[in-house]
Design a protein around this motif. Structure first.
Motif, PDB file in Angstrom:
ATOM      1  N   ALA A 180      -0.632 -18.675  -8.665  1.00  0.00           N
ATOM      2  CA  ALA A 180       0.064 -18.547  -7.261  1.00  0.00           C
ATOM      3  C   ALA A 180       0.156 -17.114  -6.924  1.00  0.00           C
ATOM      4  O   ALA A 180      -0.102 -16.430  -5.861  1.00  0.00           O
ATOM      5  CB  ALA A 180       1.468 -18.834  -7.449  1.00  0.00           C
ATOM      6  N   PHE A 181       0.176 -16.195  -7.988  1.00  0.00           N
ATOM      7  CA  PHE A 181       0.136 -14.569  -7.757  1.00  0.00           C
ATOM      8  C   PHE A 181      -1.352 -14.594  -7.084  1.00  0.00           C
ATOM      9  O   PHE A 181      -1.226 -13.568  -6.201  1.00  0.00           O
ATOM     10  CB  PHE A 181       0.360 -13.804  -9.003  1.00  0.00           C
ATOM     11  N   ALA A 182      -2.479 -14.802  -7.777  1.00  0.00           N
ATOM     12  CA  ALA A 182      -3.690 -14.560  -7.168  1.00  0.00           C
ATOM     13  C   ALA A 182      -3.853 -15.068  -5.793  1.00  0.00           C
ATOM     14  O   ALA A 182      -4.443 -14.136  -4.688  1.00  0.00           O
ATOM     15  CB  ALA A 182      -4.838 -15.247  -8.057  1.00  0.00           C
ATOM     16  N   GLU A 183      -3.288 -16.144  -5.439  1.00  0.00           N
ATOM     17  CA  GLU A 183      -3.472 -16.590  -4.108  1.00  0.00           C
ATOM     18  C   GLU A 183      -2.431 -15.785  -3.005  1.00  0.00           C
ATOM     19  O   GLU A 183      -3.112 -15.528  -1.978  1.00  0.00           O
ATOM     20  CB  GLU A 183      -2.916 -18.198  -4.193  1.00  0.00           C
ATOM     21  N   GLN A 184      -1.475 -15.300  -3.608  1.00  0.00           N
ATOM     22  CA  GLN A 184      -0.598 -14.569  -2.599  1.00  0.00           C
ATOM     23  C   GLN A 184      -1.105 -13.205  -2.341  1.00  0.00           C
ATOM     24  O   GLN A 184      -1.105 -12.785  -1.334  1.00  0.00           O
ATOM     25  CB  GLN A 184       0.805 -14.447  -3.398  1.00  0.00           C
ATOM     26  N   MET A 185      -2.006 -12.583  -3.412  1.00  0.00           N
ATOM     27  CA  MET A 185      -2.729 -11.330  -2.970  1.00  0.00           C
ATOM     28  C   MET A 185      -3.938 -11.728  -2.076  1.00  0.00           C
ATOM     29  O   MET A 185      -4.061 -10.759  -1.208  1.00  0.00           O
ATOM     30  CB  MET A 185      -3.219 -10.546  -4.491  1.00  0.00           C
ATOM     31  N   ALA A 186      -4.473 -12.735  -2.463  1.00  0.00           N
ATOM     32  CA  ALA A 186      -5.562 -12.877  -1.302  1.00  0.00           C
ATOM     33  C   ALA A 186      -4.995 -12.825  -0.044  1.00  0.00           C
ATOM     34  O   ALA A 186      -5.459 -12.586   1.156  1.00  0.00           O
ATOM     35  CB  ALA A 186      -6.260 -14.311  -1.861  1.00  0.00           C
ATOM     36  N   GLN A 187      -3.745 -13.804   0.148  1.00  0.00           N
ATOM     37  CA  GLN A 187      -2.949 -13.956   1.485  1.00  0.00           C
ATOM     38  C   GLN A 187      -2.971 -12.466   2.069  1.00  0.00           C
ATOM     39  O   GLN A 187      -2.922 -12.515   3.154  1.00  0.00           O
ATOM     40  CB  GLN A 187      -1.788 -14.661   1.365  1.00  0.00           C
ATOM     41  N   ILE A 188      -2.437 -11.642   1.345  1.00  0.00           N
ATOM     42  CA  ILE A 188      -1.939 -10.277   1.783  1.00  0.00           C
ATOM     43  C   ILE A 188      -3.354  -9.509   2.367  1.00  0.00           C
ATOM     44  O   ILE A 188      -3.289  -9.003   3.460  1.00  0.00           O
ATOM     45  CB  ILE A 188      -1.289  -9.473   0.677  1.00  0.00           C
ATOM     46  N   GLY A 189      -4.440  -9.724   1.716  1.00  0.00           N
ATOM     47  CA  GLY A 189      -5.734  -9.371   2.276  1.00  0.00           C
ATOM     48  C   GLY A 189      -6.158 -10.083   3.392  1.00  0.00           C
ATOM     49  O   GLY A 189      -6.412  -9.285   4.527  1.00  0.00           O
ATOM     50  N   ASP A 190      -5.943 -11.411   3.548  1.00  0.00           N
ATOM     51  CA  ASP A 190      -6.131 -12.006   4.686  1.00  0.00           C
ATOM     52  C   ASP A 190      -5.391 -11.748   5.859  1.00  0.00           C
ATOM     53  O   ASP A 190      -6.186 -11.777   7.035  1.00  0.00           O
ATOM     54  CB  ASP A 190      -6.397 -13.620   4.525  1.00  0.00           C
ATOM     55  N   LEU A 191      -4.065 -11.098   5.623  1.00  0.00           N
ATOM     56  CA  LEU A 191      -3.285 -11.070   6.805  1.00  0.00           C
ATOM     57  C   LEU A 191      -3.628  -9.582   7.270  1.00  0.00           C
ATOM     58  O   LEU A 191      -2.895  -9.152   8.309  1.00  0.00           O
ATOM     59  CB  LEU A 191      -1.994 -11.233   6.338  1.00  0.00           C
ATOM     60  N   GLY A 192      -4.141  -8.785   6.577  1.00  0.00           N
ATOM     61  CA  GLY A 192      -4.466  -7.399   7.090  1.00  0.00           C
ATOM     62  C   GLY A 192      -3.471  -6.504   6.689  1.00  0.00           C
ATOM     63  O   GLY A 192      -3.410  -5.284   7.213  1.00  0.00           O
ATOM     64  N   PHE A 193      -2.671  -6.645   5.592  1.00  0.00           N
ATOM     65  CA  PHE A 193      -1.745  -5.876   4.935  1.00  0.00           C
ATOM     66  C   PHE A 193      -2.439  -4.794   3.971  1.00  0.00           C
ATOM     67  O   PHE A 193      -3.343  -5.311   3.331  1.00  0.00           O
ATOM     68  CB  PHE A 193      -0.736  -6.368   4.408  1.00  0.00           C
ATOM     69  N   THR A 194      -1.737  -3.708   3.898  1.00  0.00           N
ATOM     70  CA  THR A 194      -2.316  -2.645   3.068  1.00  0.00           C
ATOM     71  C   THR A 194      -1.262  -2.319   2.112  1.00  0.00           C
ATOM     72  O   THR A 194      -0.227  -1.687   2.392  1.00  0.00           O
ATOM     73  CB  THR A 194      -3.100  -1.170   3.553  1.00  0.00           C
ATOM     74  N   PRO A 195      -1.335  -2.599   0.778  1.00  0.00           N
ATOM     75  CA  PRO A 195      -0.363  -2.299  -0.013  1.00  0.00           C
ATOM     76  C   PRO A 195      -0.107  -0.739  -0.447  1.00  0.00           C
ATOM     77  O   PRO A 195      -1.277  -0.085  -0.560  1.00  0.00           O
ATOM     78  CB  PRO A 195      -0.673  -2.915  -1.439  1.00  0.00           C
ATOM     79  N   VAL A 196       1.182  -0.217  -0.692  1.00  0.00           N
ATOM     80  CA  VAL A 196       1.402   1.239  -0.740  1.00  0.00           C
ATOM     81  C   VAL A 196       2.432   1.299  -2.034  1.00  0.00           C
ATOM     82  O   VAL A 196       3.047   0.277  -1.977  1.00  0.00           O
ATOM     83  CB  VAL A 196       1.582   1.840   0.402  1.00  0.00           C
ATOM     84  N   THR A 197       2.513   2.292  -2.508  1.00  0.00           N
ATOM     85  CA  THR A 197       3.579   2.450  -3.572  1.00  0.00           C
ATOM     86  C   THR A 197       4.936   2.840  -2.986  1.00  0.00           C
ATOM     87  O   THR A 197       4.876   3.236  -1.875  1.00  0.00           O
ATOM     88  CB  THR A 197       3.098   3.378  -4.621  1.00  0.00           C
ATOM     89  N   THR A 198       5.739   2.547  -3.870  1.00  0.00           N
ATOM     90  CA  THR A 198       7.367   2.959  -3.208  1.00  0.00           C
ATOM     91  C   THR A 198       7.449   4.440  -3.076  1.00  0.00           C
ATOM     92  O   THR A 198       8.081   4.826  -2.020  1.00  0.00           O
ATOM     93  CB  THR A 198       8.313   2.495  -4.481  1.00  0.00           C
ATOM     94  N   ALA A 199       6.725   5.251  -4.024  1.00  0.00           N
ATOM     95  CA  ALA A 199       6.649   6.548  -3.676  1.00  0.00           C
ATOM     96  C   ALA A 199       6.117   6.860  -2.319  1.00  0.00           C
ATOM     97  O   ALA A 199       6.452   7.747  -1.798  1.00  0.00           O
ATOM     98  CB  ALA A 199       6.278   7.412  -4.727  1.00  0.00           C
ATOM     99  N   ASP A 200       4.880   6.331  -1.936  1.00  0.00           N
ATOM    100  CA  ASP A 200       4.439   6.413  -0.678  1.00  0.00           C
ATOM    101  C   ASP A 200       5.280   6.319   0.457  1.00  0.00           C
ATOM    102  O   ASP A 200       4.999   7.039   1.525  1.00  0.00           O
ATOM    103  CB  ASP A 200       2.888   5.886  -0.852  1.00  0.00           C
ATOM    104  N   LEU A 201       5.714   5.014   0.339  1.00  0.00           N
ATOM    105  CA  LEU A 201       6.391   4.627   1.751  1.00  0.00           C
ATOM    106  C   LEU A 201       7.576   5.553   1.642  1.00  0.00           C
ATOM    107  O   LEU A 201       7.709   6.171   2.879  1.00  0.00           O
ATOM    108  CB  LEU A 201       7.084   3.250   1.463  1.00  0.00           C
ATOM    109  N   ALA A 202       8.325   6.038   0.777  1.00  0.00           N
ATOM    110  CA  ALA A 202       9.437   7.063   0.949  1.00  0.00           C
ATOM    111  C   ALA A 202       9.069   8.304   1.255  1.00  0.00           C
ATOM    112  O   ALA A 202       9.789   9.024   1.891  1.00  0.00           O
ATOM    113  CB  ALA A 202      10.504   6.792  -0.530  1.00  0.00           C
ATOM    114  N   ARG A 203       8.062   8.648   0.838  1.00  0.00           N
ATOM    115  CA  ARG A 203       7.390  10.191   1.194  1.00  0.00           C
ATOM    116  C   ARG A 203       7.175  10.098   2.733  1.00  0.00           C
ATOM    117  O   ARG A 203       7.521  11.036   3.319  1.00  0.00           O
ATOM    118  CB  ARG A 203       6.309  10.292   0.390  1.00  0.00           C
ATOM    119  N   SER A 204       6.347   9.037   3.076  1.00  0.00           N
ATOM    120  CA  SER A 204       6.157   8.927   4.498  1.00  0.00           C
ATOM    121  C   SER A 204       7.302   8.947   5.491  1.00  0.00           C
ATOM    122  O   SER A 204       7.420   9.690   6.613  1.00  0.00           O
ATOM    123  CB  SER A 204       5.213   7.592   4.901  1.00  0.00           C
TER     124      SER A 204
END
Length: 266
Positions: free
Chosen positions: A31-55
């Motif tokens: 299920a985790f593998a499928e969910q990560m594939a969904q994230i990519g298919d939906l055009g999302f880009t993962p970032v770290t917690t530090a990256d989001l807060a810094r931005s």
């Protein structure tokens, strides 16, 4: 222009055969593998917690559709099952460790299932996973006296720094519980941002010490997962959770009042 809302996904165990204590909040490796594939298919880009807060703090750029992939506690399956999938997609993520649950010199025996050891945590960090703090023994921080609260935060920070050679800058509240006092102490302990739960999308106005996350559990199917990432139907999907949380808040407040009364008489 509307405020940007970012989905922060909260995972715990990734396991084929989790025990009863972690089953509901675990995710099967497939299920985790499928969910990560969904994230990519939906055009999302993962970032770290530090990256989001810094931005959000400094006004720096973020990808067009950011998402955060976070793991709490420090279960061994994050290394065994999640890391290869994350590496395959080139996805950033954040692991929040309860240092007293990690196998090794500081293990207090409180881990709920098979936990990571420090070599695995170092391997995750070396693979680009941000390592954040999640307290030392995973208590309800808002129920602790000041001295115990400081111990949980500073001991966690000290151990991570000693083991990884870098101080953690992000934190996640065990059970998602915090208070104004806890959030202030987390900041004073040197953490730059912290995550709650809330089962809602993260927004800058929540402040860097109360960013909300959405829970991914074993029962989360592909359709519900897509809704969570896209910020749709979250209130409906977590309606029962919110009702239970409101009831428990009353109980917890009553406990706090009793504790304060007992301490004042001592």
């Amino acid at each position: 222009m509307s405020e940007q809302a970012v989905p922060i996904l909260m995972y715990h165990s990734v396991a084929t055969a989790p025990n009863e204590a972690t089953r509901d909040l675990s995710v099967a490796p497939e299920a985790f593998a499928e969910q990560m594939a969904q994230i990519g298919d939906l055009g999302f880009t993962p970032v770290t917690t530090a990256d989001l807060a810094r931005s959000w703090r400094e006004g720096g750029p973020l990808p067009g559709r950011p998402v955060l992939i976070t793991f709490d506690d420090g279960y061994e399956g994050v290394h065994r099952h999640a890391l290869p999938v994350l590496a395959k997609h080139g996805f950033a993520s954040t692991l929040f460790v309860s240092t007293g649950w990690i196998r090794g010199a500081y293990d207090t025996g409180g881990g709920l299932d098979t936990m990571l050891d420090w070599n695995q945590v170092r391997d995750l960090a070396g693979s680009g996973v941000e390592i954040g703090g999640h307290s030392h023994t995973h208590p309800q921080l808002d129920q602790l006296a000041d001295d115990a609260l400081w111990f949980e935060l500073l001991r966690c920070k000290e151990i991570i720094a000693d083991e990884l050679g870098a101080r953690p800058v992000s934190f996640a509240y065990p059970y998602g519980y915090s208070s104004r006092r806890v959030r202030r102490t987390v900041r004073e302990a040197g953490f730059s941002q912290s995550l709650a739960v809330g089962n809602g999308l993260a927004r800058r106005r929540q402040g860097p010490y109360a960013l909300q996350r959405v829970t991914v559990r074993r029962s989360t199917g592909a359709e519900e997962f897509e809704q969570l990432v896209q910020g749709r139907s979250i209130a409906r999907n977590f309606a029962r959770d919110r009702a239970l949380t409101k009831g428990y808040v009353v109980v917890r407040r009553a406990r706090q009042v009793r504790r304060k009364a007992i301490r004042s008489r001592v």
